[in-house]
Write a protein that holds these residues in place. Sequence first.
Motif, short mmCIF file in Angstrom:
data_model
loop_
_atom_site.label_atom_id
_atom_site.label_comp_id
_atom_site.label_asym_id
_atom_site.label_seq_id
_atom_site.Cartn_x
_atom_site.Cartn_y
_atom_site.Cartn_z
N ASP A 196 0.83 -1.21 0.00
CA ASP A 196 0.00 0.00 0.00
C ASP A 196 0.86 1.26 0.00
O ASP A 196 0.53 2.25 -0.64
CB ASP A 196 -0.96 0.01 1.20
CG ASP A 196 -2.05 -1.04 1.06
OD1 ASP A 196 -2.38 -1.42 -0.09
OD2 ASP A 196 -2.58 -1.47 2.09
N ASP A 197 1.97 1.22 0.72
CA ASP A 197 2.88 2.37 0.73
C ASP A 197 3.46 2.63 -0.66
O ASP A 197 3.54 3.77 -1.11
CB ASP A 197 4.02 2.16 1.73
CG ASP A 197 3.58 2.24 3.18
OD1 ASP A 197 2.40 2.58 3.43
OD2 ASP A 197 4.41 1.98 4.06
N VAL A 198 3.85 1.57 -1.35
CA VAL A 198 4.40 1.72 -2.70
C VAL A 198 3.34 2.27 -3.65
O VAL A 198 3.61 3.16 -4.46
CB VAL A 198 4.96 0.37 -3.22
CG1 VAL A 198 5.29 0.45 -4.71
CG2 VAL A 198 6.18 -0.02 -2.42
N LYS A 199 2.12 1.78 -3.54
CA LYS A 199 1.04 2.28 -4.38
C LYS A 199 0.78 3.75 -4.12
O LYS A 199 0.54 4.53 -5.05
CB LYS A 199 -0.24 1.47 -4.17
CG LYS A 199 -0.17 0.07 -4.73
CD LYS A 199 -1.44 -0.71 -4.42
CE LYS A 199 -1.41 -2.10 -4.96
NZ LYS A 199 -2.64 -2.87 -4.62
N ALA A 200 0.81 4.16 -2.85
CA ALA A 200 0.60 5.57 -2.51
C ALA A 200 1.73 6.44 -3.05
O ALA A 200 1.49 7.52 -3.59
CB ALA A 200 0.48 5.72 -1.00
N LEU A 201 2.97 5.96 -2.92
CA LEU A 201 4.11 6.72 -3.48
C LEU A 201 3.98 6.86 -4.99
O LEU A 201 4.29 7.91 -5.55
CB LEU A 201 5.42 6.02 -3.13
CG LEU A 201 5.90 6.19 -1.70
CD1 LEU A 201 7.07 5.26 -1.41
CD2 LEU A 201 6.28 7.63 -1.41
N TYR A 202 3.50 5.82 -5.65
CA TYR A 202 3.30 5.88 -7.10
C TYR A 202 2.30 6.99 -7.46
O TYR A 202 2.53 7.76 -8.39
CB TYR A 202 2.80 4.52 -7.62
CG TYR A 202 2.49 4.52 -9.08
CD1 TYR A 202 3.51 4.44 -10.02
CD2 TYR A 202 1.18 4.61 -9.53
CE1 TYR A 202 3.23 4.44 -11.38
CE2 TYR A 202 0.90 4.62 -10.88
CZ TYR A 202 1.92 4.53 -11.80
OH TYR A 202 1.64 4.55 -13.14
N VAL A 203 1.22 7.09 -6.70
CA VAL A 203 0.22 8.13 -6.96
C VAL A 203 0.80 9.51 -6.71
O VAL A 203 0.59 10.43 -7.50
CB VAL A 203 -1.03 7.89 -6.07
CG1 VAL A 203 -1.97 9.09 -6.13
CG2 VAL A 203 -1.74 6.62 -6.48
N ILE A 204 1.54 9.68 -5.63
CA ILE A 204 2.08 10.98 -5.27
C ILE A 204 3.13 11.45 -6.25
O ILE A 204 3.16 12.61 -6.65
CB ILE A 204 2.65 10.94 -3.84
CG1 ILE A 204 1.54 10.74 -2.83
CG2 ILE A 204 3.43 12.21 -3.53
CD1 ILE A 204 2.03 10.41 -1.43
N PHE A 205 4.03 10.55 -6.64
CA PHE A 205 5.14 10.96 -7.49
C PHE A 205 4.92 10.59 -8.92
O PHE A 205 5.55 11.00 -9.81
CB PHE A 205 6.46 10.35 -6.99
CG PHE A 205 6.87 10.95 -5.68
CD1 PHE A 205 7.53 12.17 -5.64
CD2 PHE A 205 6.59 10.33 -4.48
CE1 PHE A 205 7.91 12.75 -4.44
CE2 PHE A 205 6.97 10.88 -3.27
CZ PHE A 205 7.63 12.09 -3.26
#
Length: 86
Positions: free
Chosen positions: A77-86
């Motif tokens: 979930d953290d990786v998916k969130a980072l993908y959305v942010i960056f």
Amino acid sequence: NGHAFDLHFFLHALEKNLGELWEENDRFGYTLDTLQIVKFVYAESRTNDAKPSNNTLSTLYQFYTGIEMVGNHCALDDVKALYVIF
């Protein structure tokens, strides 16, 4: 063509714009710390621009998406969130 041109173009743009944020790591090679990128971006922004209240992943995710992040501290979930942010 992607390997011969696009990748070099992309890396040059990263180096030019985020050069001081690259960190050399014995295990992983060159890395970018996303926290340092966030701090850099908001340090360079004008004072009247909207800014997140802090630099936690869940706050940044909600700031950019308007959606509350669920699954905090779950690696995927953290990786998916980072993908959305960056």
